[in-house]
Design a protein around this motif. Sequence first.
Motif, PDB file in Angstrom:
ATOM      1  N   THR A  41       2.207   1.708  -3.474  1.00 27.13           N
ATOM      2  CA  THR A  41       1.125   2.163  -4.338  1.00 27.13           C
ATOM      3  C   THR A  41       0.900   3.659  -4.157  1.00 27.13           C
ATOM      4  O   THR A  41       0.756   4.406  -5.128  1.00 27.13           O
ATOM      5  CB  THR A  41      -0.158   1.376  -4.000  1.00 27.13           C
ATOM      6  N   ILE A  85       1.301   6.465  -7.097  1.00 30.35           N
ATOM      7  CA  ILE A  85       0.152   7.281  -7.509  1.00 30.35           C
ATOM      8  C   ILE A  85       0.389   8.757  -7.199  1.00 30.35           C
ATOM      9  O   ILE A  85       0.261   9.620  -8.062  1.00 30.35           O
ATOM     10  CB  ILE A  85      -1.139   6.775  -6.823  1.00 30.35           C
ATOM     11  N   ALA A 107       0.840  -1.200   0.000  1.00 29.75           N
ATOM     12  CA  ALA A 107       0.000   0.000   0.000  1.00 29.75           C
ATOM     13  C   ALA A 107       0.878   1.255   0.000  1.00 29.75           C
ATOM     14  O   ALA A 107       0.578   2.236  -0.675  1.00 29.75           O
ATOM     15  CB  ALA A 107      -0.948  -0.021   1.193  1.00 29.75           C
ATOM     16  N   GLY A 115      -8.559  -0.236 -10.892  1.00 24.61           N
ATOM     17  CA  GLY A 115      -8.824   1.185 -11.064  1.00 24.61           C
ATOM     18  C   GLY A 115      -9.046   1.853  -9.725  1.00 24.61           C
ATOM     19  O   GLY A 115      -8.679   1.308  -8.691  1.00 24.61           O
ATOM     20  N   ARG A 116      -9.619   3.039  -9.783  1.00 30.30           N
ATOM     21  CA  ARG A 116      -9.947   3.729  -8.542  1.00 30.30           C
ATOM     22  C   ARG A 116     -11.269   3.200  -7.998  1.00 30.30           C
ATOM     23  O   ARG A 116     -12.087   2.683  -8.738  1.00 30.30           O
ATOM     24  CB  ARG A 116     -10.055   5.224  -8.797  1.00 30.30           C
ATOM     25  N   VAL A 117     -11.485   3.392  -6.717  1.00 32.31           N
ATOM     26  CA  VAL A 117     -12.777   3.031  -6.136  1.00 32.31           C
ATOM     27  C   VAL A 117     -13.782   4.102  -6.522  1.00 32.31           C
ATOM     28  O   VAL A 117     -14.917   3.811  -6.878  1.00 32.31           O
ATOM     29  CB  VAL A 117     -12.682   2.921  -4.597  1.00 32.31           C
ATOM     30  N   LYS A 118     -13.325   5.366  -6.456  1.00 29.63           N
ATOM     31  CA  LYS A 118     -14.205   6.479  -6.827  1.00 29.63           C
ATOM     32  C   LYS A 118     -13.392   7.661  -7.321  1.00 29.63           C
ATOM     33  O   LYS A 118     -12.207   7.725  -7.124  1.00 29.63           O
ATOM     34  CB  LYS A 118     -15.096   6.900  -5.667  1.00 29.63           C
ATOM     35  N   PRO A 134      -4.005   3.710 -10.876  1.00 32.81           N
ATOM     36  CA  PRO A 134      -3.939   2.373 -10.263  1.00 32.81           C
ATOM     37  C   PRO A 134      -3.845   1.258 -11.298  1.00 32.81           C
ATOM     38  O   PRO A 134      -3.098   0.294 -11.122  1.00 32.81           O
ATOM     39  CB  PRO A 134      -5.247   2.267  -9.482  1.00 32.81           C
ATOM     40  N   GLU A 167      -6.578   4.352   0.232  1.00 32.88           N
ATOM     41  CA  GLU A 167      -5.780   4.678  -0.959  1.00 32.88           C
ATOM     42  C   GLU A 167      -6.644   4.869  -2.210  1.00 32.88           C
ATOM     43  O   GLU A 167      -6.120   5.226  -3.264  1.00 32.88           O
ATOM     44  CB  GLU A 167      -4.729   3.603  -1.224  1.00 32.88           C
ATOM     45  N   ASN A 168      -7.941   4.571  -2.103  1.00 37.13           N
ATOM     46  CA  ASN A 168      -8.839   4.738  -3.247  1.00 37.13           C
ATOM     47  C   ASN A 168      -8.421   3.881  -4.439  1.00 37.13           C
ATOM     48  O   ASN A 168      -8.396   4.335  -5.577  1.00 37.13           O
ATOM     49  CB  ASN A 168      -8.912   6.220  -3.646  1.00 37.13           C
ATOM     50  N   VAL A 169      -8.065   2.654  -4.149  1.00 32.34           N
ATOM     51  CA  VAL A 169      -7.615   1.742  -5.195  1.00 32.34           C
ATOM     52  C   VAL A 169      -8.455   0.476  -5.103  1.00 32.34           C
ATOM     53  O   VAL A 169      -8.655  -0.066  -4.021  1.00 32.34           O
ATOM     54  CB  VAL A 169      -6.120   1.407  -4.981  1.00 32.34           C
ATOM     55  N   TYR A 224      -4.207  -3.564  -9.929  1.00 34.48           N
ATOM     56  CA  TYR A 224      -5.499  -3.018  -9.521  1.00 34.48           C
ATOM     57  C   TYR A 224      -6.390  -2.838 -10.737  1.00 34.48           C
ATOM     58  O   TYR A 224      -5.901  -2.722 -11.857  1.00 34.48           O
ATOM     59  CB  TYR A 224      -5.297  -1.665  -8.828  1.00 34.48           C
ATOM     60  N   LEU A 268      -6.429  -0.352   0.942  1.00 32.91           N
ATOM     61  CA  LEU A 268      -6.433   0.073  -0.454  1.00 32.91           C
ATOM     62  C   LEU A 268      -7.784   0.680  -0.830  1.00 32.91           C
ATOM     63  O   LEU A 268      -7.849   1.742  -1.441  1.00 32.91           O
ATOM     64  CB  LEU A 268      -6.103  -1.113  -1.372  1.00 32.91           C
ATOM     65  N   VAL A 269      -8.862   0.006  -0.427  1.00 28.22           N
ATOM     66  CA  VAL A 269     -10.192   0.462  -0.813  1.00 28.22           C
ATOM     67  C   VAL A 269     -10.597   1.713  -0.032  1.00 28.22           C
ATOM     68  O   VAL A 269     -11.092   2.678  -0.608  1.00 28.22           O
ATOM     69  CB  VAL A 269     -11.233  -0.662  -0.588  1.00 28.22           C
TER      70      VAL A 269
END
Lengths: 486, 455
Positions: free
Chosen positions: A457, A461, A454, A483-486, A468, B150-152, A481, B146-147
């Motif tokens: 990463t 980024i 992490a 992509g992004r979550v949001k 990602p 880190e927004n990944v 990964y 991460l979720v």
Amino acid sequence: MDNTYDIVIIGGGAVGCAIARELSKYRLKVAVAEKEPDVACGTSGRNSAVVHAGFNNKPDSLMAKFCVEGNLHFEEYCQELDVPYFKTGKLLVAFDKNDLETLQGLYRQGERNGCKGLFMLTAEELDRKAPYVKGIGAMFSSNTAIINPFLYTIALAENAHENGVEFLFNHELTGVNKEGDSYKLFFNNGLKETITARYVINSAGLYSDKVSQLFGINKYHIYPCRGQYLILDKRISDLIDIPVYPAPRKGIGGLGIHVTPTSDGTVILGPSAEYIDDCDDYESTRDVIDRLLDEASQLIPDIKRKYVIGQYTGIRSKQAPEAEGGFRDFTICAEEGTHLINLIGIESPGLTSSIPIARHVCSLVNQWIPLTETGTFIGKRKAPMRFRDLPDSEKERLINQCPEYGEVVCRCEGVTKKEIKDAIENPLGTVTIAGIKNRTRCMTGRCQGGVCLANLTEILINEYGYKPEDIVYRSEESKYYTGRVK
Amino acid sequence: MKKIIVVGGGAAGIAAAQGALDAGADSVWLIDRNKELGGILRQCIHDGFGLNKYKASMTGPEYAVRSISEIYDNPRLHISRSTNVIGVKKHNDEYQIQIQNSEGLKWVGANSIVFATGCREKTRGMLMIPGTRPAGIFTAGLAQRLVNIENVMPGKRVVILGSGDIGLIMARRLCLEGAEVAAVIEIMKDSGGLSRNIRQCLLDFDIPLYTGHTVSKIIGRERVQAVEICEVDDNLSVKKETAQIIDCDTLILSVGLIPENEILSAAGAELCDGTENVKTDSYLQTSLDGVFLCGNSRYVHDLVDRVSAEGYAAGQNAALFIKMQNLIEFQDPVTMNAIKGIPQKTDIFCVLCPNGCRIKVDVNEKGERNISGNGCPKGVNFVEQESKTPSRIVTTTVKGESGRLIPVKSSLPISLDKAASYVKECQNMILSKNDLKEDRRIRVAGFPDAIGCYD
């Protein structure tokens, strides 16, 4: 761009990179074409990381000759390339009378090959040297050493690059056209670009037979032979300070399952020897994992399941099938009527032999193109700082100079942010998570990346603008990964 | 002036600092390796923390922010963030601690130390799962960070190995953020997770749970493509003939936590026989005089409230130690009485708090309902609601203007079938500075407000 090279080396393993570096001493335009995004992605980075002494190889073989020569000079190579080298010595342990005879045979073979530093030990002497091993006798090879094969190969490549060699990553050779005196080389890198090479050196390891076929030479066949390893936690490295091998038994196509400290403080055990069909089949299997632990704990009873932190697998590029016992000498030759030098079956002791092999290849090249030195070659390389190995006073000085040395990214291995950035900004220009890992040891400790992945990463980024989905483990296909979550 | 150093600024460390300050320590120095205090709480954005300590159900970040705020302004407290403790040694009658940060590497003195260094996750390597070693394998806590921070996004189709609470929480979290959770695999015959978590993380989302199974092989050379799962026998050995393949691009491991105390054991603290755990006495003191241990680095706790209570006690004793007063005995609480394991079909598990009461509804001949098993009156309402429209407090994150994720929770329970669209709504929002109001409420179109948690 001028896409014409005097020499193109196929394969960025230890041998390919050593050849590149040797050739960079001369007035030649040289490129290394590597199918992966980094060097040392194949067998070069997936082995026991041992600098062998040369007693294991048949007298008068190229293996024996180059291995003994490589062993003799390896410490100098490492000093010049600024990579760690630890002369640990090595023990071959006998458990019965047959083993003792085998060891005596190896001792004599070693002497014939010109190995120095071989000693036969009694059970008492063995006990004094390695009380954790219970054998009836042993052979001790004082000149055997351990290295980090990633750092070694990377150092060769970076130094070759500093001296003018180009590295073409993600270049898998897929086709060859003879055009006059040169070859036009095609790659499946999606760029539809071709390059022209006057001479080609095939150092493609597991794929060397297939590369040779592209040049119309079909007489070679590689028999991939897989070796699985387990990695043990540093806690046990206080105990095991020297590679311990069983006396070799016939017909197993390898050196037997051994226990070896690594230059980074962990301990590895393995490898198995499994003939497989597929040169890319790096799978580990439950049966072998169990057998490795079993055999290793027979060798050293203190080895326990609970010390395992990881596993890896390598594949030997063997020229002899299992039925022949697996052993055949290196093939290194300029193929008649072509401009191709083939290196086939470069397995153990290929790492130890890499620089002598490279020098030998230069002498073959010299028969085609008279080699003249550039006069500007600088063989001395400076590696990025390995912070954790430094004395405190030096650490303090470095942090004052660059505060990013003070930020710990990987705690298990004590890797700092500056070292991560050095690895990301490496001279070869390759950025993969595996590449950062191999350069810094980030993610290789007991948390296996649980914390530091992490952190890595975040750095990629936030400081290097990666998306990602552009962060890859080993290759373009191994995206970390989605992509992004949001 | 005598000094106490607390190593680790998670729940245990924060409480230890508070305990030490409350017991009258002159100088407490709280050292943490991260940029922000709070430790693992920062990434635990789900609800259900703090019922014992704060008598309220809070998210991890809320719990962290509240605990920190209780000590933050204390003039006797000094906080160092982004600072790693590298080693400890005894020097005359005080301890020397080596710290590393961007300002340098130095040894600092302390008369007493509290270790609150948490735990780390077991890895694939330790389990020795056979197969390939592709991208797409994560430990659950790593995936959570991460979720949630880190927004990944780690993947799109996920298999989770291990049905402990972290695995369950991540199954729901990934589901809500749009991933498909193909299966949760548990090697034991029953799950070790709380029944209420199985209810609200798996059953609520129709995620299949395979008990008595394990992942026997990882498939896929570059990225995970599938896992092979097998039944296990009574010795937990794989039964090869039962192999089946589940396609997925991600494998998440939630297979256990290990107390992290390398520095302490390197400093010579005695270990409990046959384990890697550091031995403590009834005052939470290790075999090193004046060195205390608490929280998940002592043993892995099931409730953060208990971590805080233990941390507080350890800090208090550190203060008493340097004042040469009698230490206070600490009694480990009995194992949590919350019900674990897979609920029966007829069971109703109240999800309003970690107690997770199993509520029984009996209907007599006259058609009258008799509700039993609820620990508090809220349980009755829960049953009513559950029979009509099952509703849950939903937690997620909202992106701030700076790109940073802000944890939020719905101010009211949201009906289960709308939870995903609530999270989706939050996915599309960008929170500007003007949106950050005193009351921390964030408008979510068509839904109850979200309550944000920011410092």
